[in-house]
Design an enzyme around this catalytic site. Structure first.
Site, mmCIF file in Angstrom:
data_model
loop_
_atom_site.group_PDB
_atom_site.id
_atom_site.type_symbol
_atom_site.label_atom_id
_atom_site.label_comp_id
_atom_site.label_asym_id
_atom_site.label_seq_id
_atom_site.Cartn_x
_atom_site.Cartn_y
_atom_site.Cartn_z
ATOM 1 N N GLY A 262 0.832 -1.200 0.000
ATOM 2 C CA GLY A 262 0.000 0.000 0.000
ATOM 3 C C GLY A 262 0.870 1.255 0.000
ATOM 4 N N ASP B 2 5.840 -4.783 5.868
ATOM 5 C CA ASP B 2 6.276 -6.154 6.181
ATOM 6 C C ASP B 2 6.107 -7.120 5.009
ATOM 7 O OD1 ASP B 2 3.533 -6.200 6.376
ATOM 8 O OD2 ASP B 2 3.468 -7.286 8.289
ATOM 9 N N THR C 243 5.211 2.352 6.063
ATOM 10 C CA THR C 243 3.801 1.990 6.289
ATOM 11 C C THR C 243 3.139 3.031 7.186
ATOM 12 O OG1 THR C 243 2.247 0.471 7.353
ATOM 13 C CG2 THR C 243 4.495 0.329 8.125
ATOM 14 N N ASP D 84 0.887 2.212 9.090
ATOM 15 C CA ASP D 84 0.478 1.454 10.285
ATOM 16 C C ASP D 84 1.507 1.526 11.424
ATOM 17 O OD1 ASP D 84 -1.627 0.710 8.664
ATOM 18 O OD2 ASP D 84 -0.758 -1.228 8.144
ATOM 19 N N ARG E 247 -4.429 -1.929 10.549
ATOM 20 C CA ARG E 247 -4.419 -3.403 10.616
ATOM 21 C C ARG E 247 -4.454 -3.895 12.066
ATOM 22 N NH1 ARG E 247 -0.220 -6.375 6.977
ATOM 23 N NH2 ARG E 247 1.186 -5.237 8.305
ATOM 24 N N ARG F 270 -4.253 7.723 4.023
ATOM 25 C CA ARG F 270 -3.033 7.372 3.289
ATOM 26 C C ARG F 270 -2.691 8.372 2.200
ATOM 27 N NH1 ARG F 270 -3.556 1.110 1.880
ATOM 28 N NH2 ARG F 270 -3.357 1.843 -0.251
HETATM 29 O O1 F6P Z 1 -1.135 -1.400 5.554
HETATM 30 C C1 F6P Z 1 -1.659 -0.177 5.165
HETATM 31 C C2 F6P Z 1 -3.175 -0.229 5.097
HETATM 32 O O2 F6P Z 1 -3.640 1.048 4.743
HETATM 33 C C3 F6P Z 1 -3.851 -0.729 6.362
HETATM 34 O O3 F6P Z 1 -3.918 0.233 7.379
HETATM 35 C C4 F6P Z 1 -5.186 -1.149 5.815
HETATM 36 O O4 F6P Z 1 -5.760 -2.140 6.632
HETATM 37 C C5 F6P Z 1 -4.838 -1.717 4.464
HETATM 38 O O5 F6P Z 1 -3.585 -1.148 4.101
HETATM 39 C C6 F6P Z 1 -5.841 -1.415 3.381
HETATM 40 O O6 F6P Z 1 -5.457 -2.077 2.232
HETATM 41 P P1 F6P Z 1 -6.043 -1.762 0.785
HETATM 42 O O7 F6P Z 1 -5.383 -0.514 0.289
HETATM 43 O O8 F6P Z 1 -5.688 -2.963 -0.018
HETATM 44 O O9 F6P Z 1 -7.510 -1.577 0.939
#
Ligand code: F6P
Length: 365
Positions: free
Chosen positions: A16, A120, A142, A144, A188, A292
């Site tokens: 991500g 990770d 990240t 997170d 997460r 994000r």
């Molecule tokens: O790991 C980053 C993150 O934004 C997490 O906080 C979230 O659970 C996940 O990725 C969301 O993933 P996606 O962008 O695939 O929906």
């Protein structure tokens, strides 16, 4: 004539995205070109580009003016694990190991090293490729903040800023309508974003995965506030929060992904339960990818720049299999294998938890 061959390095951004990735790409490229006279090859869409040999040469001008840009100019993907590449055929979804092909593509480009900017999942892939002989250097990324062996990851501070700004806005409407407002953050299985944004925005209840909550305690807190004349409450909930003895709320399963579980929905469940038990009106806001996106905050720009510069220095020092990490105020080298071995969760005795509990913030226990 005996011409000296220019050294080339590769860079990719896996998993991500998060604010600050472009700042790393810029630092890597400018350091490689200006300090070491190297060429930089940027792979497109993370490991997908390495699998399909899709890349572009990054010039100094290509990375000028991207420091403040959110996202990644190279693109990213969290469905392109070369050790477990999803393949759909008539039998359904299967997986294939294409790591040998990836090694071949890497060698074909004559790269001295590959810098992997990732969390990770991507860094675990990087470790696998390192074990196959690839010269890899990792950069921790990240929102997170759940990566071990580094004090903090870039992107986290920006996500906390975005979440805090959003909750500040929710605060004003909560006051007008005397409601219980539940706000769901990302993160997460770790509660870093919810904890920091919850404290920064003056949340009344903060629920994180590390402290399974008791619904009765949460309801008690909002009722108590209401009795004291506080006619609204803000409950900040990490997407991975779960009730004591209960389960995580999973929104969907993305089989092709390196981490198939997509969490989401805990606030909706909680809001229904709180309404039923307290009779108070609840509303839910899921902050989602808003956290994000956008421009990185200054401290993420600075950290990303320091990490990007250091990653190129690591290449020159042949510190392969290592990740650049922030420890105190220093950028040090740690083993990628160690960083991905276990998730960094919020410790229960974290100073922020201890201090804010004493102020009366409820963690649902
Ligand atoms: O790991 C980053 C993150 O934004 C997490 O906080 C979230 O659970 C996940 O990725 C969301 O993933 P996606 O962008 O695939 O929906």
């Amino acid at each position: 004539m005996n011409q000296k061959k220019t050294k080339r390095i590769g860079v990719l951004t896996g998993g991500g995205d998060c604010p600050g990735i472009n700042a790393v790409i810029r630092a890597v490229t400018k350091t490689a070109i200006m300090k070491y006279g190297m060429e930089v090859v940027g792979y497109l869409d993370g490991f997908w580009g390495l699998i399909h040999d899709k890349h572009r040469l990054l010039s100094y001008d290509d990375v000028s003016g991207i420091l403040t840009l959110g996202g990644t100019i190279l693109g990213a993907s969290n469905r392109a694990d070369p050790f477990r590449l999803p393949q759909k055929d008539s039998d359904g979804l299967g997986f294939q190991d294409v790591s040998d092909q990836v090694m071949e593509n890497y060698r074909k480009q004559g790269l001295a090293a590959l810098i992997v900017i990732g969390g990770d999942g991507s860094l675990s892939i990087a470790q696998g490729l390192f074990e196959k002989g690839m010269e890899v250097v990792g950069v921790p990324k990240t929102i997170d903040n759940d990566l071990s062996e580094t004090d903090v990851t870039f992107g986290y501070a920006s996500a906390v800023f975005n979440a805090t700004e959003a909750i500040d806005k929710i605060h004003t409407t909560a006051q007008s309508h005397h409601r219980v407002m539940l706000v769901e953050t990302m993160g997460r299985y770790a509660g870093w974003i919810a904890l920091a944004a919850g404290v920064a925005s003056g949340g009344d209840v903060i629920l994180i995965p590390e402290i399974p909550y008791d619904l009765e305690v949460v309801c008690q807190k909002v009722i108590e506030r209401s009795k004291k004349g506080k006619r609204f409450s803000i409950i900040v909930v990490a997407e991975g929060a779960k009730p004591r003895g209960g389960e995580l709320v999973v929104d969907r399963i993305v089989e092709e992904s390196t981490d198939p579980w997509r969490l989401g929905g805990v606030c909706r469940k909680l809001a229904l339960a709180i309404e039923e038990k307290t009779g108070l009106e609840c509303r839910v806001t899921v902050l989602g990818h808003l956290q994000r996106g956008g421009s990185p905050v200054p401290c993420d720009r600075i950290l990303a720049t320091r990490l990007g510069c250091a990653a190129v220095d690591f290449v020159m020092k042949r510190r392969f299999g290592d990740m650049v990490a922030l420890k105190g105020n220093r950028i040090l080298s740690v083993k990628i294998a160690k960083a991905v071995a276990k998730q960094k969760l919020v410790p229960l005795n974290h100073p922020l938890i201890v201090a804010t509990k004493a102020m009366g913030i409820c963690f649902g226990e």
